[in-house]
Design a protein around this motif. Structure first.
Motif, PDB file in Angstrom:
ATOM      1  N   ASN A  57       0.860  -1.144  -0.050  1.00  0.00           N
ATOM      2  CA  ASN A  57      -0.147   0.201  -0.049  1.00  0.00           C
ATOM      3  C   ASN A  57       0.788   1.291   0.173  1.00  0.00           C
ATOM      4  O   ASN A  57       1.575   1.318  -0.967  1.00  0.00           O
ATOM      5  CB  ASN A  57      -1.077  -0.014   1.131  1.00  0.00           C
ATOM      6  N   ASN A  58       0.894   2.025   0.965  1.00  0.00           N
ATOM      7  CA  ASN A  58       1.462   3.137   0.908  1.00  0.00           C
ATOM      8  C   ASN A  58       3.011   3.225   1.999  1.00  0.00           C
ATOM      9  O   ASN A  58       3.617   4.208   2.123  1.00  0.00           O
ATOM     10  CB  ASN A  58       0.881   4.549   1.254  1.00  0.00           C
ATOM     11  N   GLU A  59       3.452   2.161   2.232  1.00  0.00           N
ATOM     12  CA  GLU A  59       4.471   1.933   3.038  1.00  0.00           C
ATOM     13  C   GLU A  59       5.772   1.083   2.535  1.00  0.00           C
ATOM     14  O   GLU A  59       5.390   0.222   1.898  1.00  0.00           O
ATOM     15  CB  GLU A  59       3.922   1.107   4.354  1.00  0.00           C
ATOM     16  N   THR A  60       6.736   1.632   2.570  1.00  0.00           N
ATOM     17  CA  THR A  60       7.857   1.133   2.161  1.00  0.00           C
ATOM     18  C   THR A  60       8.883   0.572   3.202  1.00  0.00           C
ATOM     19  O   THR A  60       9.088   1.184   4.050  1.00  0.00           O
ATOM     20  CB  THR A  60       8.803   2.195   1.329  1.00  0.00           C
ATOM     21  N   PHE A  61       9.200  -0.882   2.944  1.00  0.00           N
ATOM     22  CA  PHE A  61       9.968  -1.400   3.780  1.00  0.00           C
ATOM     23  C   PHE A  61      11.333  -1.708   3.376  1.00  0.00           C
ATOM     24  O   PHE A  61      11.510  -2.176   2.078  1.00  0.00           O
ATOM     25  CB  PHE A  61       9.358  -2.717   4.423  1.00  0.00           C
ATOM     26  N   TYR A  62      12.479  -1.993   3.950  1.00  0.00           N
ATOM     27  CA  TYR A  62      13.662  -2.309   3.563  1.00  0.00           C
ATOM     28  C   TYR A  62      14.125  -3.484   4.478  1.00  0.00           C
ATOM     29  O   TYR A  62      14.872  -3.559   5.377  1.00  0.00           O
ATOM     30  CB  TYR A  62      15.019  -1.235   3.849  1.00  0.00           C
ATOM     31  N   PRO A  63      13.896  -4.549   4.098  1.00  0.00           N
ATOM     32  CA  PRO A  63      13.782  -5.831   4.849  1.00  0.00           C
ATOM     33  C   PRO A  63      15.174  -6.232   5.099  1.00  0.00           C
ATOM     34  O   PRO A  63      16.314  -6.197   4.225  1.00  0.00           O
ATOM     35  CB  PRO A  63      13.162  -7.146   3.791  1.00  0.00           C
ATOM     36  N   LYS A  64      15.358  -6.947   6.287  1.00  0.00           N
ATOM     37  CA  LYS A  64      16.698  -7.375   6.668  1.00  0.00           C
ATOM     38  C   LYS A  64      16.627  -8.912   6.985  1.00  0.00           C
ATOM     39  O   LYS A  64      15.586  -9.623   7.030  1.00  0.00           O
ATOM     40  CB  LYS A  64      16.996  -6.764   8.056  1.00  0.00           C
ATOM     41  N   GLY A  66      16.526 -12.591   8.618  1.00  0.00           N
ATOM     42  CA  GLY A  66      16.093 -12.909   9.667  1.00  0.00           C
ATOM     43  C   GLY A  66      14.467 -12.423   9.719  1.00  0.00           C
ATOM     44  O   GLY A  66      13.776 -12.734  10.779  1.00  0.00           O
ATOM     45  N   GLU A  67      14.003 -11.561   8.969  1.00  0.00           N
ATOM     46  CA  GLU A  67      12.786 -10.915   8.991  1.00  0.00           C
ATOM     47  C   GLU A  67      11.685 -11.822   8.047  1.00  0.00           C
ATOM     48  O   GLU A  67      12.072 -12.395   6.937  1.00  0.00           O
ATOM     49  CB  GLU A  67      12.563  -9.563   8.529  1.00  0.00           C
ATOM     50  N   LEU A  68      10.369 -12.004   8.509  1.00  0.00           N
ATOM     51  CA  LEU A  68       9.420 -12.799   7.649  1.00  0.00           C
ATOM     52  C   LEU A  68       8.368 -11.824   7.108  1.00  0.00           C
ATOM     53  O   LEU A  68       7.755 -11.013   8.266  1.00  0.00           O
ATOM     54  CB  LEU A  68       8.689 -13.901   8.592  1.00  0.00           C
ATOM     55  N   TYR A  69       8.194 -11.582   6.004  1.00  0.00           N
ATOM     56  CA  TYR A  69       7.085 -10.507   5.336  1.00  0.00           C
ATOM     57  C   TYR A  69       6.057 -11.391   5.174  1.00  0.00           C
ATOM     58  O   TYR A  69       6.117 -12.486   4.376  1.00  0.00           O
ATOM     59  CB  TYR A  69       7.819  -9.699   4.208  1.00  0.00           C
ATOM     60  N   LEU A  70       4.961 -10.669   5.335  1.00  0.00           N
ATOM     61  CA  LEU A  70       3.492 -11.326   4.613  1.00  0.00           C
ATOM     62  C   LEU A  70       3.116  -9.971   3.949  1.00  0.00           C
ATOM     63  O   LEU A  70       2.722  -9.045   4.341  1.00  0.00           O
ATOM     64  CB  LEU A  70       2.543 -11.575   5.952  1.00  0.00           C
ATOM     65  N   LEU A  71       2.830 -10.375   2.690  1.00  0.00           N
ATOM     66  CA  LEU A  71       2.246  -9.447   1.603  1.00  0.00           C
ATOM     67  C   LEU A  71       0.898  -9.973   1.284  1.00  0.00           C
ATOM     68  O   LEU A  71       0.600 -11.093   0.572  1.00  0.00           O
ATOM     69  CB  LEU A  71       3.025  -9.393   0.425  1.00  0.00           C
ATOM     70  N   PRO A  72      -0.398  -9.424   1.933  1.00  0.00           N
ATOM     71  CA  PRO A  72      -1.591  -9.981   1.804  1.00  0.00           C
ATOM     72  C   PRO A  72      -2.389  -9.700   0.382  1.00  0.00           C
ATOM     73  O   PRO A  72      -1.896  -8.654  -0.543  1.00  0.00           O
ATOM     74  CB  PRO A  72      -2.383  -9.249   2.929  1.00  0.00           C
ATOM     75  N   SER A  73      -3.096 -10.696   0.038  1.00  0.00           N
ATOM     76  CA  SER A  73      -3.890 -10.317  -1.245  1.00  0.00           C
ATOM     77  C   SER A  73      -4.562  -9.354  -1.197  1.00  0.00           C
ATOM     78  O   SER A  73      -4.945  -8.926  -0.257  1.00  0.00           O
ATOM     79  CB  SER A  73      -4.778 -11.859  -1.550  1.00  0.00           C
ATOM     80  N   PRO A 110       0.735  -7.106  10.883  1.00  0.00           N
ATOM     81  CA  PRO A 110       1.939  -6.151  10.600  1.00  0.00           C
ATOM     82  C   PRO A 110       2.569  -6.664   9.137  1.00  0.00           C
ATOM     83  O   PRO A 110       2.157  -7.716   8.885  1.00  0.00           O
ATOM     84  CB  PRO A 110       2.882  -6.531  11.876  1.00  0.00           C
ATOM     85  N   VAL A 111       3.063  -6.103   8.475  1.00  0.00           N
ATOM     86  CA  VAL A 111       3.757  -6.363   7.270  1.00  0.00           C
ATOM     87  C   VAL A 111       4.892  -7.508   7.578  1.00  0.00           C
ATOM     88  O   VAL A 111       5.052  -8.391   6.730  1.00  0.00           O
ATOM     89  CB  VAL A 111       4.029  -5.537   6.416  1.00  0.00           C
ATOM     90  N   PHE A 112       5.526  -7.498   8.619  1.00  0.00           N
ATOM     91  CA  PHE A 112       6.719  -8.096   8.898  1.00  0.00           C
ATOM     92  C   PHE A 112       6.754  -8.323  10.477  1.00  0.00           C
ATOM     93  O   PHE A 112       6.455  -7.542  11.248  1.00  0.00           O
ATOM     94  CB  PHE A 112       8.086  -7.807   8.427  1.00  0.00           C
ATOM     95  N   ILE A 113       7.392  -9.383  10.825  1.00  0.00           N
ATOM     96  CA  ILE A 113       7.991  -9.724  12.156  1.00  0.00           C
ATOM     97  C   ILE A 113       9.143  -9.985  12.064  1.00  0.00           C
ATOM     98  O   ILE A 113       9.992 -10.658  10.963  1.00  0.00           O
ATOM     99  CB  ILE A 113       7.230 -10.772  12.660  1.00  0.00           C
TER     100      ILE A 113
END
Length: 280
Positions: A57-64, A66-73, A110-113
């Motif tokens: 959506n309108n949030e940008t993330f820079y994954p590191k 060890g992080e688990l991301y969920l991008l929902p349908s 959340p988008v990631f944990i």
């Protein structure tokens, strides 16, 4: 309101329908990029190394790592690389539905944990192995592993919001489920429940199935038998008295109980008693 939504999900998560379309490990190329698209499926990204970005959506993330991301349908997504040190990641595409609703349309996570130590790398490796196996048991293992990963994500999410506006019928169906729980000792008819929801009976049955994956009668019988199982295990009431307490005629109660548990009420009580007296 969120407590109501959580109660609804709690009652129906056992009916979640899963489908994994693909799972893999990829060291993405520098050309890995797409902008402002939506999908009909969810995505998990488990980052092992590298840099890049994802936008939900309108949030940008820079994954590191060890992080688990969920991008929902249904969300608007973008992703890309930012230098030569590209992501190495485990990933999968999947759907998770309760009735006709996407699970992550009913609950916002959340988008990631950054999960506690759980062996997620091993879980994703097992997921990939079973996705490519032709063993009869592999489909069951795929679903079990994905459920574990979803459970880890939920358990490690600091905030989860339930979306009461996912459907205009949500409030009515939640009220119906609450009414059923409060009147398990009565004769609950489809017509009476439809009237409470202010729906035509045929439409009510259709909406109820969408929410619970069961017909109203199937759902009611399951809930009555669950209550009866508790009474058989912890009380000294007779089987006849228990059938009365869940609003079922004795012979019908005995037949439904055996259909759903594989045991007669008396055998279930005997087994529960033995389990309590001989814990292992």
């Amino acid at each position: 309101m969120e407590n109501q939504a959580g109660a609804f999900l709690g009652k129906n998560l056992a009916n979640v329908q899963l489908d994994v379309s693909i799972a893999a490990y990829t060291k993405v190329p520098k050309s890995w990029r797409d902008e402002n698209f939506t999908t009909a499926f969810n995505k998990f990204y488990y980052i092992m190394e590298g840099e890049g970005y994802v936008k939900v959506n309108n949030e940008t993330f820079y994954p590191k790592a060890g992080e688990l991301y969920l991008l929902p349908s249904g969300s608007v997504q973008s992703y890309g690389t930012i230098n030569d040190n590209t992501f190495g990641k485990y990933w999968c595409h999947f759907t998770a539905k309760i009735g006709g609703f996407h699970l992550f349309q009913l609950m916002k996570t959340p988008v990631f944990i950054r999960p506690d130590e759980f062996g997620l790398e091993e879980k994703f490796q097992q997921l990939i192995t079973n996705m490519h196996s032709d063993r009869l048991s592999s489909t069951f293992r795929v679903h079990a592993i994905l459920l574990e990963i979803i459970a880890v994500f939920i358990e490690n999410s600091q905030t989860i919001h339930f979306k009461m506006n996912a459907s205009p019928s949500f409030d009515k169906m939640d009220a119906i489920l609450t009414y059923i729980e409060e009147h398990l000792d009565g004769n609950l008819s489809v017509e009476a429940l439809a009237q409470i929801a202010n729906f035509h009976p045929n439409y009510f049955i259709s909406v109820f199935k969408k929410f619970t994956c069961s017909s109203p009668i199937q759902y009611i019988n399951r809930r009555k038998i669950e209550k009866a199982k508790e009474l058989l295990a912890v009380s000294e009431q007779t089987v006849s008295s228990i059938s009365d307490s869940v609003g079922m005629e004795l012979s019908y109660f005995s037949r439904v109980f055996k259909e759903l548990t594989g045991l007669s009420p008396t055998s279930y009580r005997d087994l529960s008693l033995k389990s309590r007296n001989n814990p292992k």
